[in-house]
Design an enzyme around this catalytic site. Sequence first.
Site, PDB file in Angstrom:
ATOM      1  N   ASP A 143      17.411 -48.138 -21.184  1.00 53.52           N
ATOM      2  CA  ASP A 143      17.594 -48.630 -19.820  1.00 53.52           C
ATOM      3  C   ASP A 143      19.034 -49.031 -19.525  1.00 53.52           C
ATOM      4  O   ASP A 143      19.339 -49.452 -18.401  1.00 53.52           O
ATOM      5  CB  ASP A 143      16.692 -49.844 -19.572  1.00 53.52           C
ATOM      6  CG  ASP A 143      15.220 -49.483 -19.544  1.00 53.52           C
ATOM      7  OD1 ASP A 143      14.904 -48.316 -19.241  1.00 53.52           O
ATOM      8  OD2 ASP A 143      14.386 -50.362 -19.833  1.00 53.52           O
ATOM      9  N   ARG A 180      12.597 -37.026 -16.450  1.00 55.66           N
ATOM     10  CA  ARG A 180      12.639 -36.326 -17.738  1.00 55.66           C
ATOM     11  C   ARG A 180      11.235 -35.918 -18.175  1.00 55.66           C
ATOM     12  O   ARG A 180      11.002 -34.769 -18.590  1.00 55.66           O
ATOM     13  CB  ARG A 180      13.263 -37.253 -18.801  1.00 55.66           C
ATOM     14  CG  ARG A 180      13.168 -36.724 -20.233  1.00 55.66           C
ATOM     15  CD  ARG A 180      13.610 -37.778 -21.231  1.00 55.66           C
ATOM     16  NE  ARG A 180      12.788 -38.981 -21.165  1.00 55.66           N
ATOM     17  CZ  ARG A 180      11.633 -39.125 -21.794  1.00 55.66           C
ATOM     18  NH1 ARG A 180      11.132 -38.136 -22.512  1.00 55.66           N
ATOM     19  NH2 ARG A 180      10.940 -40.245 -21.707  1.00 55.66           N
ATOM     20  N   ARG A 181      10.295 -36.838 -18.072  1.00 54.95           N
ATOM     21  CA  ARG A 181       8.914 -36.511 -18.452  1.00 54.95           C
ATOM     22  C   ARG A 181       8.313 -35.495 -17.489  1.00 54.95           C
ATOM     23  O   ARG A 181       7.602 -34.574 -17.903  1.00 54.95           O
ATOM     24  CB  ARG A 181       8.071 -37.791 -18.496  1.00 54.95           C
ATOM     25  CG  ARG A 181       8.439 -38.703 -19.665  1.00 54.95           C
ATOM     26  CD  ARG A 181       7.784 -40.072 -19.560  1.00 54.95           C
ATOM     27  NE  ARG A 181       8.127 -40.907 -20.701  1.00 54.95           N
ATOM     28  CZ  ARG A 181       8.157 -42.229 -20.678  1.00 54.95           C
ATOM     29  NH1 ARG A 181       7.879 -42.881 -19.553  1.00 54.95           N
ATOM     30  NH2 ARG A 181       8.482 -42.918 -21.766  1.00 54.95           N
ATOM     31  N   ARG A 207       4.929 -46.806 -11.648  1.00 60.77           N
ATOM     32  CA  ARG A 207       5.907 -47.854 -11.947  1.00 60.77           C
ATOM     33  C   ARG A 207       5.184 -49.098 -12.428  1.00 60.77           C
ATOM     34  O   ARG A 207       3.975 -49.213 -12.332  1.00 60.77           O
ATOM     35  CB  ARG A 207       6.734 -48.189 -10.699  1.00 60.77           C
ATOM     36  CG  ARG A 207       7.714 -47.140 -10.242  1.00 60.77           C
ATOM     37  CD  ARG A 207       8.966 -47.048 -11.075  1.00 60.77           C
ATOM     38  NE  ARG A 207       9.544 -48.342 -11.408  1.00 60.77           N
ATOM     39  CZ  ARG A 207      10.281 -49.103 -10.592  1.00 60.77           C
ATOM     40  NH1 ARG A 207      10.540 -48.672  -9.367  1.00 60.77           N
ATOM     41  NH2 ARG A 207      10.762 -50.267 -10.985  1.00 60.77           N
ATOM     42  N   ARG A 258       0.710 -50.345 -15.930  1.00 56.69           N
ATOM     43  CA  ARG A 258       0.482 -48.894 -15.949  1.00 56.69           C
ATOM     44  C   ARG A 258      -0.846 -48.551 -16.623  1.00 56.69           C
ATOM     45  O   ARG A 258      -1.597 -47.690 -16.154  1.00 56.69           O
ATOM     46  CB  ARG A 258       1.643 -48.200 -16.665  1.00 56.69           C
ATOM     47  CG  ARG A 258       2.975 -48.395 -15.961  1.00 56.69           C
ATOM     48  CD  ARG A 258       4.090 -47.631 -16.645  1.00 56.69           C
ATOM     49  NE  ARG A 258       5.405 -48.072 -16.170  1.00 56.69           N
ATOM     50  CZ  ARG A 258       6.515 -47.361 -16.279  1.00 56.69           C
ATOM     51  NH1 ARG A 258       6.494 -46.178 -16.846  1.00 56.69           N
ATOM     52  NH2 ARG A 258       7.662 -47.825 -15.827  1.00 56.69           N
ATOM     53  N   CYS A 270      19.079 -41.798 -14.217  1.00 58.79           N
ATOM     54  CA  CYS A 270      17.661 -41.601 -13.915  1.00 58.79           C
ATOM     55  C   CYS A 270      17.475 -40.638 -12.747  1.00 58.79           C
ATOM     56  O   CYS A 270      16.352 -40.288 -12.406  1.00 58.79           O
ATOM     57  CB  CYS A 270      16.991 -42.937 -13.611  1.00 58.79           C
ATOM     58  SG  CYS A 270      17.645 -43.770 -12.166  1.00 58.79           S
TER      59      CYS A 270
END
Length: 303
Positions: free
Chosen positions: A82, A129-130, A147, A153, A240
């Site tokens: 992060d 990315r995922r 999020r 989640r 990101c």
Amino acid sequence: MDRLRIATRKSPLALWQSEHVAAALRARHPGLEVELIPLSTRGDEVLDRSLAAIGGKGLFLKELEIAMQAGEADCAVHSLKDVPMTLEPGFAMPAILERADHADGFISHTFDGIDALPVGARVGTSSLRRQAQLRARRPDLQLVDLRGNVNTRLAKLDAGEYDAIVLACAGLQRLGLESRIRARLDAPDWLPAPAQGAIAIECRDDAPRLHALLATLDDAPTRRCVEAERAMNRALHGSCHVPVAAYAWLDGAQLRLEGLVGCAQDGRAVRAGGVSSHGEGDALGGRVAALLLEAGAGAFLPG
């Protein structure tokens, strides 16, 4: 130095990581008093939009850095994935702890892995990315933003909002939730975020005694690997906003790096890899970034 104040986010995972660092520091420095300073960040508060839409991962750091600048905290603990590729002026990173599991985890009540999902299944993730790697493997899937902290989640998955979600294995393991992982999504087929699984300690760059104290937790092999990954991302001006993935590992005396840049909309991607016999992470990251650009990564990067 007999007292240390650690600025931390308030999420359960952030608090676990900060407590982990505090315990390690107390063990290394008997008599050291360590206090956590929990703070709320904009990245934690705004959950109805993607990180890319509200300013990027640096939103998890700003309030913690302000606390250090104001003298209200001595250092801050972060998930290194992060942390922006270049620190704000006036800050340093004297310690990167030994890396935990770098892989992503596939979580589902019903299905054992990505290939077992039915056509059109709903998969939750806000990571570009995922998303890029999911689209490359299963273009039929319905990818839905997700999020919130780890428990939030998982609760959304448990409520039936998704058929599956993808989270970092390290975070689940640290919270005692490893049993929720149905499958590990691992390199080289699936690449993590740069520095995923590593914890970093940040402090002001004008405190040599504090640097020396924190550096006792630094893990040199982990630092070599994650610096290569971050150098690749930095050379690509990754953030990101761009699906960038990287994984570096030590193979005897050699440092190896595999990188990917993709497109979250259609799953197109380019990959490249490299090796350094001298273990120079910055140089290796730069070379792999250049190979990715030669292979066409520029088409997926912001102009």
